[in-house]
Scaffold this motif. Structure first.
Motif, PDB file in Angstrom:
ATOM      1  N   TYR A   1       1.550  23.781  53.963  1.00 24.45           N
ATOM      2  CA  TYR A   1       1.507  22.880  52.815  1.00 24.45           C
ATOM      3  C   TYR A   1       0.112  22.846  52.195  1.00 24.45           C
ATOM      4  O   TYR A   1      -0.046  22.893  50.975  1.00 24.45           O
ATOM      5  CB  TYR A   1       1.925  21.484  53.265  1.00 24.45           C
ATOM      6  CG  TYR A   1       2.219  20.517  52.149  1.00 24.45           C
ATOM      7  CD1 TYR A   1       3.121  20.831  51.147  1.00 24.45           C
ATOM      8  CD2 TYR A   1       1.610  19.263  52.119  1.00 24.45           C
ATOM      9  CE1 TYR A   1       3.409  19.928  50.144  1.00 24.45           C
ATOM     10  CE2 TYR A   1       1.897  18.360  51.114  1.00 24.45           C
ATOM     11  CZ  TYR A   1       2.794  18.693  50.126  1.00 24.45           C
ATOM     12  OH  TYR A   1       3.068  17.802  49.117  1.00 24.45           O
TER      13      TYR A   1
ATOM     14  N   ILE B   1      -0.798  24.017  48.406  1.00 22.10           N
ATOM     15  CA  ILE B   1      -1.507  23.156  47.456  1.00 22.10           C
ATOM     16  C   ILE B   1      -2.689  23.898  46.850  1.00 22.10           C
ATOM     17  O   ILE B   1      -2.935  23.849  45.639  1.00 22.10           O
ATOM     18  CB  ILE B   1      -1.968  21.860  48.145  1.00 22.10           C
ATOM     19  CG1 ILE B   1      -0.763  20.972  48.461  1.00 22.10           C
ATOM     20  CG2 ILE B   1      -2.961  21.095  47.283  1.00 22.10           C
ATOM     21  CD1 ILE B   1      -1.098  19.774  49.308  1.00 22.10           C
TER      22      ILE B   1
ATOM     23  N   VAL C   1      -0.565  24.902  43.381  1.00 24.27           N
ATOM     24  CA  VAL C   1      -0.637  23.735  42.499  1.00 24.27           C
ATOM     25  C   VAL C   1      -1.533  23.975  41.278  1.00 24.27           C
ATOM     26  O   VAL C   1      -1.213  23.507  40.180  1.00 24.27           O
ATOM     27  CB  VAL C   1      -1.071  22.487  43.275  1.00 24.27           C
ATOM     28  CG1 VAL C   1      -1.311  21.311  42.336  1.00 24.27           C
ATOM     29  CG2 VAL C   1       0.000  22.106  44.294  1.00 24.27           C
TER      30      VAL C   1
ATOM     31  N   THR D   1       5.576  22.215  47.530  1.00 25.60           N
ATOM     32  CA  THR D   1       4.442  21.583  46.846  1.00 25.60           C
ATOM     33  C   THR D   1       4.862  20.927  45.537  1.00 25.60           C
ATOM     34  O   THR D   1       4.022  20.592  44.704  1.00 25.60           O
ATOM     35  CB  THR D   1       3.345  22.631  46.565  1.00 25.60           C
ATOM     36  OG1 THR D   1       3.927  23.753  45.884  1.00 25.60           O
ATOM     37  CG2 THR D   1       2.700  23.112  47.859  1.00 25.60           C
TER      38      THR D   1
ATOM     39  N   GLN E   1       3.255  17.602  44.454  1.00 23.38           N
ATOM     40  CA  GLN E   1       1.874  17.669  43.972  1.00 23.38           C
ATOM     41  C   GLN E   1       1.779  18.218  42.555  1.00 23.38           C
ATOM     42  O   GLN E   1       0.734  18.116  41.912  1.00 23.38           O
ATOM     43  CB  GLN E   1       1.034  18.521  44.927  1.00 23.38           C
ATOM     44  CG  GLN E   1       1.069  18.041  46.350  1.00 23.38           C
ATOM     45  CD  GLN E   1       0.745  16.566  46.464  1.00 23.38           C
ATOM     46  OE1 GLN E   1      -0.090  16.042  45.739  1.00 23.38           O
ATOM     47  NE2 GLN E   1       1.417  15.882  47.394  1.00 23.38           N
TER      48      GLN E   1
ATOM     49  N   THR F   1      -5.389  19.486  43.295  1.00 25.18           N
ATOM     50  CA  THR F   1      -5.422  20.545  44.297  1.00 25.18           C
ATOM     51  C   THR F   1      -6.612  20.390  45.230  1.00 25.18           C
ATOM     52  O   THR F   1      -6.470  20.461  46.458  1.00 25.18           O
ATOM     53  CB  THR F   1      -5.488  21.922  43.612  1.00 25.18           C
ATOM     54  OG1 THR F   1      -4.303  22.121  42.848  1.00 25.18           O
ATOM     55  CG2 THR F   1      -5.619  23.031  44.639  1.00 25.18           C
TER      56      THR F   1
END
Length: 394
Positions: free
Chosen positions: A52, A56, A60, A107, A110, A339
């Motif tokens: 994860y 990110i 992201v 993700t 986010q 991020t």
């Protein structure tokens, strides 16, 4: 953005975040099913968090360059396939690899935050962001209950299988419902090759972003250490519960969903620093209460419930305060700011999970509680800043 779309996005946050947390409740079942020790099987939780964090950092930032709808749907589809792959794993190494892929692709939550901030009027941002965070909290809490109950009844593969199918269905729904207005790129002139570097540059250039990231990494590290090892404690010889017990304990944290909007209003009125300080002090108190859980019995179980409730509330309210601080910095780089922040936060969470497992092996539950207490050290900086702010007002 109407209420139905906000509710759909909150549901997406809930499901995405839930996929990170539900392995915590089934790691003892994984150990039994794959013929390994519970301590070794718990690495699946850490692998998901590491994946994860990687997602990110790498994916992201694309929210500042690619259309949001296409990016969200693609990531959800990939996440669903990774979950199905985890359900089919025949060995622990295969499950660890699949768990990393689940983390990398899960993700969506986010991306939804930065996207939503740019799509609603400034006067509605706090309410909408509070709704999204409540969805994330609900997913985090219900995922443990869902996976614990389903896994205890049908085996550890069932939660992965059901989660994969649900995520794939959600990808189809978003592909049809998410409006095309979300496809407006926030920073179309940013070259793709520079996107992974932008969060690092922002972390270097923005002291307030670094501070928010440091605070949340510490809070999330203690939080992850406790929840990763709590499954081992509850299913171990001291309590002897089944995997579903972790989910039932987690359900008490539903109170947190009501606390985050209150924290947001306090941040709007007094700034993030007093909320951060309160969260660190609450985490320290939670560590003391959780330590009583090492005694076992009814008193120990009550202490675990109260301590995790206090710990969850502190971590989530800290998230509200820290996000409010860094989202106010640059309106054209929200995905990159998020991020940098979330990468640091989840690195702290991954480190907390790993350190918690090591300390649990050497010092038992009390070692995990001590780690959570030590991670409140940034409270010293919060105290200094709150005092400085009071002197300026005076």
């Amino acid at each position: 953005m109407d209420r139905r779309l906000v509710a759909l996005l909150a549901l997406t946050c809930a499901i995405a975040v839930g996929n990170i947390y539900f392995p915590q409740a089934v790691s003892p079942l994984v150990a039994a099913g794959l013929g390994t020790s519970p301590d070794t099987a718990a690495v699946v939780v850490t692998a998901t968090q590491i994946g994860y964090t990687t997602g990110i950092f790498l994916l992201v930032p694309l929210g500042d360059r690619l259309p949001y709808r296409r990016l969200l749907v693609t990531l959800l589809a990939a996440s669903g396939l990774a979950l199905l792959g985890a359900a089919l794993a025949r060995s622990l190494p295969q499950l660890v690899v699949a768990s990393v892929l689940v983390g990398v692709t899960t993700t969506a939550a986010q991306l939804i935050g930065p996207m939503t901030v740019g799509l609603v009027p400034e006067g509605r941002r706090g309410a909408v962001m509070g709704t999204l965070l409540s969805g994330s909290i609900g997913g985090m809490l219900l995922a443990r209950t869902f996976s614990g109950g389903l896994g205890e009844r049908f085996g550890w593969r069932a939660p992965y299988l059901v989660a994969g199918l649900v995520v794939l269905c959600l990808a189809v729904v978003l592909a049809r419902i998410l409006p095309r207005t979300t496809a407006v790129a926030a920073a179309p002139r940013v070259p793709f090759r520079t996107l992974p570097v932008r969060p690092l540059r922002l972390l270097r250039a923005e002291p307030e972003l670094r501070r928010s990231a440091c605070y949340q990494a510490a809070l999330f590290g203690g939080f992850s250490a406790v929840w990763t090892c709590l499954a081992l404690l509850l299913t171990g010889p001291l309590y002897g519960f089944g995997p579903q017990a972790l989910g039932l304990v987690a359900l008490t944290g539903v109170i947190t969903m009501a606390c985050t909007p209150v924290a947001g209003r306090i941040v709007d009125r007094h700034g993030p620093d007093p909320v951060n300080l309160t969260c660190f002090l609450a985490t320290l108190a939670a560590a003391a209460v959780l330590a009583v859980g090492a005694r076992g019995g009814t008193a120990g179980l009550v202490a675990l419930v109260l301590g995790t409730l206090l710990l969850d509330t502190a971590m989530q309210c800290g998230m509200v305060a820290n996000q409010a601080r860094f989202y106010a910095l640059r309106g054209d780089s929200r995905s990159a700011l998020n991020t940098g922040y979330m990468t640091c936060a989840y690195l702290g969470g991954s480190a907390g999970s790993w350190l918690g497992l090591q300390l649990y092996g050497y010092g038992g539950w009390l070692g995990v509680c001590l780690l959570s207490a030590l991670l409140t050290a940034p409270a010293v900086d919060s105290v200094r800043r709150v005092r400085a702010a009071k002197r300026q007002v005076g």
